[in-house]
Design a protein around this motif. Structure first.
Motif, PDB file in Angstrom:
ATOM      1  N   LEU A 173       0.814  -1.122   0.132  1.00 42.04           N
ATOM      2  CA  LEU A 173      -0.038  -0.002   0.038  1.00 42.04           C
ATOM      3  C   LEU A 173       0.935   1.275  -0.076  1.00 42.04           C
ATOM      4  O   LEU A 173       0.679   2.223  -0.716  1.00 42.04           O
ATOM      5  CB  LEU A 173      -0.728   0.142   1.217  1.00 42.04           C
ATOM      6  N   ALA A 174       1.791   1.356   0.954  1.00 42.14           N
ATOM      7  CA  ALA A 174       2.716   2.447   0.970  1.00 42.14           C
ATOM      8  C   ALA A 174       3.660   2.647  -0.457  1.00 42.14           C
ATOM      9  O   ALA A 174       3.722   3.929  -0.990  1.00 42.14           O
ATOM     10  CB  ALA A 174       3.824   2.168   2.368  1.00 42.14           C
ATOM     11  N   THR A 175       4.090   1.524  -0.894  1.00 40.20           N
ATOM     12  CA  THR A 175       4.738   1.620  -2.288  1.00 40.20           C
ATOM     13  C   THR A 175       3.717   2.136  -3.389  1.00 40.20           C
ATOM     14  O   THR A 175       4.360   3.069  -4.188  1.00 40.20           O
ATOM     15  CB  THR A 175       5.138   0.155  -2.826  1.00 40.20           C
ATOM     16  N   MET A 176       2.569   2.020  -3.466  1.00 39.66           N
ATOM     17  CA  MET A 176       1.537   2.404  -4.309  1.00 39.66           C
ATOM     18  C   MET A 176       1.651   4.058  -4.122  1.00 39.66           C
ATOM     19  O   MET A 176       1.379   4.690  -5.248  1.00 39.66           O
ATOM     20  CB  MET A 176       0.367   1.774  -4.179  1.00 39.66           C
ATOM     21  N   VAL A 177       1.670   4.262  -2.902  1.00 40.79           N
ATOM     22  CA  VAL A 177       1.383   5.758  -2.525  1.00 40.79           C
ATOM     23  C   VAL A 177       2.542   6.487  -3.116  1.00 40.79           C
ATOM     24  O   VAL A 177       2.628   7.523  -3.606  1.00 40.79           O
ATOM     25  CB  VAL A 177       1.021   6.053  -1.153  1.00 40.79           C
ATOM     26  N   PHE A 178       3.690   6.032  -2.645  1.00 38.80           N
ATOM     27  CA  PHE A 178       5.161   6.573  -3.052  1.00 38.80           C
ATOM     28  C   PHE A 178       5.254   6.759  -4.489  1.00 38.80           C
ATOM     29  O   PHE A 178       5.948   7.561  -5.074  1.00 38.80           O
ATOM     30  CB  PHE A 178       6.306   5.839  -2.522  1.00 38.80           C
ATOM     31  N   ASP A 179       4.983   5.603  -5.046  1.00 41.33           N
ATOM     32  CA  ASP A 179       4.974   5.600  -6.767  1.00 41.33           C
ATOM     33  C   ASP A 179       4.335   6.587  -7.310  1.00 41.33           C
ATOM     34  O   ASP A 179       4.570   7.118  -8.607  1.00 41.33           O
ATOM     35  CB  ASP A 179       4.574   4.153  -7.124  1.00 41.33           C
ATOM     36  N   LYS A 180       3.192   7.191  -6.768  1.00 41.18           N
ATOM     37  CA  LYS A 180       2.354   8.302  -7.330  1.00 41.18           C
ATOM     38  C   LYS A 180       3.136   9.696  -7.067  1.00 41.18           C
ATOM     39  O   LYS A 180       2.561  10.806  -7.602  1.00 41.18           O
ATOM     40  CB  LYS A 180       1.122   8.173  -6.665  1.00 41.18           C
ATOM     41  N   LEU A 181       4.026   9.884  -6.254  1.00 39.86           N
ATOM     42  CA  LEU A 181       4.532  10.935  -5.721  1.00 39.86           C
ATOM     43  C   LEU A 181       5.491  11.800  -6.879  1.00 39.86           C
ATOM     44  O   LEU A 181       6.275  10.905  -7.391  1.00 39.86           O
ATOM     45  CB  LEU A 181       5.391  10.909  -4.630  1.00 39.86           C
ATOM     46  N   PRO A 182       5.494  13.089  -6.782  1.00 36.53           N
ATOM     47  CA  PRO A 182       6.605  13.663  -7.829  1.00 36.53           C
ATOM     48  C   PRO A 182       7.930  13.583  -7.147  1.00 36.53           C
ATOM     49  O   PRO A 182       7.756  13.288  -5.993  1.00 36.53           O
ATOM     50  CB  PRO A 182       6.028  15.211  -7.750  1.00 36.53           C
ATOM     51  N   SER A 183       8.904  13.610  -8.089  1.00 37.72           N
ATOM     52  CA  SER A 183      10.220  13.405  -7.260  1.00 37.72           C
ATOM     53  C   SER A 183      10.558  14.051  -6.330  1.00 37.72           C
ATOM     54  O   SER A 183      11.244  13.818  -5.186  1.00 37.72           O
ATOM     55  CB  SER A 183      11.022  13.298  -8.624  1.00 37.72           C
ATOM     56  N   GLU A 184      10.199  15.430  -6.406  1.00 41.95           N
ATOM     57  CA  GLU A 184      10.343  16.472  -5.350  1.00 41.95           C
ATOM     58  C   GLU A 184       9.914  16.163  -3.983  1.00 41.95           C
ATOM     59  O   GLU A 184      10.487  16.126  -2.825  1.00 41.95           O
ATOM     60  CB  GLU A 184      10.186  17.806  -5.610  1.00 41.95           C
ATOM     61  N   SER A 185       8.479  15.678  -3.996  1.00 40.53           N
ATOM     62  CA  SER A 185       7.924  15.113  -2.633  1.00 40.53           C
ATOM     63  C   SER A 185       8.476  13.713  -2.258  1.00 40.53           C
ATOM     64  O   SER A 185       8.460  13.619  -1.028  1.00 40.53           O
ATOM     65  CB  SER A 185       6.406  14.749  -3.192  1.00 40.53           C
ATOM     66  N   LEU A 186       8.901  12.869  -3.228  1.00 34.88           N
ATOM     67  CA  LEU A 186       9.874  11.667  -2.861  1.00 34.88           C
ATOM     68  C   LEU A 186      10.897  11.980  -2.105  1.00 34.88           C
ATOM     69  O   LEU A 186      11.247  11.345  -0.941  1.00 34.88           O
ATOM     70  CB  LEU A 186       9.898  10.750  -3.979  1.00 34.88           C
ATOM     71  N   ILE A 187      11.605  12.790  -2.573  1.00 33.80           N
ATOM     72  CA  ILE A 187      12.728  13.387  -1.764  1.00 33.80           C
ATOM     73  C   ILE A 187      12.589  13.957  -0.498  1.00 33.80           C
ATOM     74  O   ILE A 187      13.386  13.457   0.856  1.00 33.80           O
ATOM     75  CB  ILE A 187      13.656  14.572  -2.781  1.00 33.80           C
ATOM     76  N   ASP A 188      11.544  14.590  -0.129  1.00 35.31           N
ATOM     77  CA  ASP A 188      11.151  14.879   1.101  1.00 35.31           C
ATOM     78  C   ASP A 188      10.968  13.767   2.157  1.00 35.31           C
ATOM     79  O   ASP A 188      11.353  13.800   3.268  1.00 35.31           O
ATOM     80  CB  ASP A 188      10.056  15.858   1.098  1.00 35.31           C
TER      81      ASP A 188
END
Length: 299
Positions: free
Chosen positions: A237-252
């Motif tokens: 579930l977490a991976t699905m959420v993180f995969d949708k993030l823009p790269s800048e948000s994932l860096i945060d």
């Protein structure tokens, strides 16, 4: 001061036909599970973060507010925690129940926001924070900043789901049936994600085939399979959420890590297991079951 707030398990309430006079509520009702006499029913007013029985919820709220020493009118604001992404219909049902219980014009705040505030990680305008909330009925993964939710998902993967999976596993592997309360107690005592954990406890249940009473020792390793399978679903579930993030948000998120809250996050070894699987830091709140309540007290 958040220490003046009251916290109760809201999933259980006991009733005897008259919602205005419940036999027991909160933890007292929880102790009656499996022990109720004729005419007494166990009621879950809120299921999967939504109102399931409004009359029972009103009675439950009235019972809770009666425990507050100050009159409700002396409080400037009442805060009600709702699931991430709760829509107008869900909030409307909570609002009607709160109004009927004398709690007027409450402020509705998403649980992950309260959890971050309770963990002393206030939201900023730009930087994103990730929260995994493992509640009784639902699991929620949410990434947000002050502007709102960037990405999030909820699923019926709360602690109740894990309890059922443990019950099913024990029935299949050792021919043992446990009640819901016994399974929950077993989970709290020995459930672990640490390899070769030999923690043990003694449980009393019934043989699945004969119905005879049976007492036996259960170790962490005996129930580790359903525990791991459950957490792996949360990780998916977490991976699905993180995969949708823009790269800048994932860096945060990678920089600050993930914040765990809810009673389910107290599983032994959970933060290390999730950190290894997700490849990022996982932070466990000091009081995961209360962190959202504490956050409400700090707002």
């Amino acid at each position: 001061d958040h220490r003046d707030l009251h916290s109760f398990p809201t999933r259980r309430s006991s009733d005897l036909g008259d919602y205005k006079k419940p036999v027991a509520t909160g933890k007292a009702a929880e102790k009656l599970v499996g022990k109720t006499p004729d005419g007494v029913e166990i009621i879950y007013p809120v299921k999967n973060a939504e109102v399931d029985n409004e009359r029972a919820l009103i009675a439950l709220l009235c019972s809770f507010t009666s425990k507050i020493k100050k009159p409700l009118e002396s409080f400037s604001t009442a805060i009600l925690s709702v699931q991430c992404g709760a829509d107008g219909e869900v909030i409307s049902r909570f609002e009607h129940a709160a109004d009927s219980a004398g709690i007027y014009n409450p402020v509705y705040v998403e649980t992950p926001v309260l959890a971050l505030v309770g963990a002393d990680m206030p939201l900023s305008e730009s930087a994103c924070q990730a929260v995994i909330d493992l509640g009784g009925g639902q699991a929620t993964v949410c990434v947000m900043n002050m502007s709102g939710v960037v990405s999030g998902l909820s699923a019926e993967l709360g602690g109740d789901y894990l309890d059922k999976e443990i019950e099913k596993h024990l029935e299949e592997t050792v021919n043992l049936n446990l009640s819901d309360l016994q399974t929950e107690a077993l989970k709290k005592a020995v459930a672990s994600l640490v390899p070769d954990d030999d923690t043990k406890t003694v449980v009393t249940g019934k043989e699945a085939t004969s119905g005879k009473t049976r007492t036996m020792q259960v170790s962490a390793s005996m129930i580790q399979k359903p525990v791991k399978e459950y957490i792996d679903k949360i990780i998916t579930l977490a991976t699905m959420v993180f995969d949708k993030l823009p790269s800048e948000s994932l860096i945060d998120v990678t920089r600050s890590g993930i914040y765990l809250c809810g009673g389910g996050s107290e599983l032994y070894g959970l933060s290390d297991y999730m950190s290894e699987k997700l490849g990022m830091k996982v932070n466990l709140s000091k009081e995961p079951s209360l962190v959202s309540v504490i956050g409400g007290g700090k707002l």
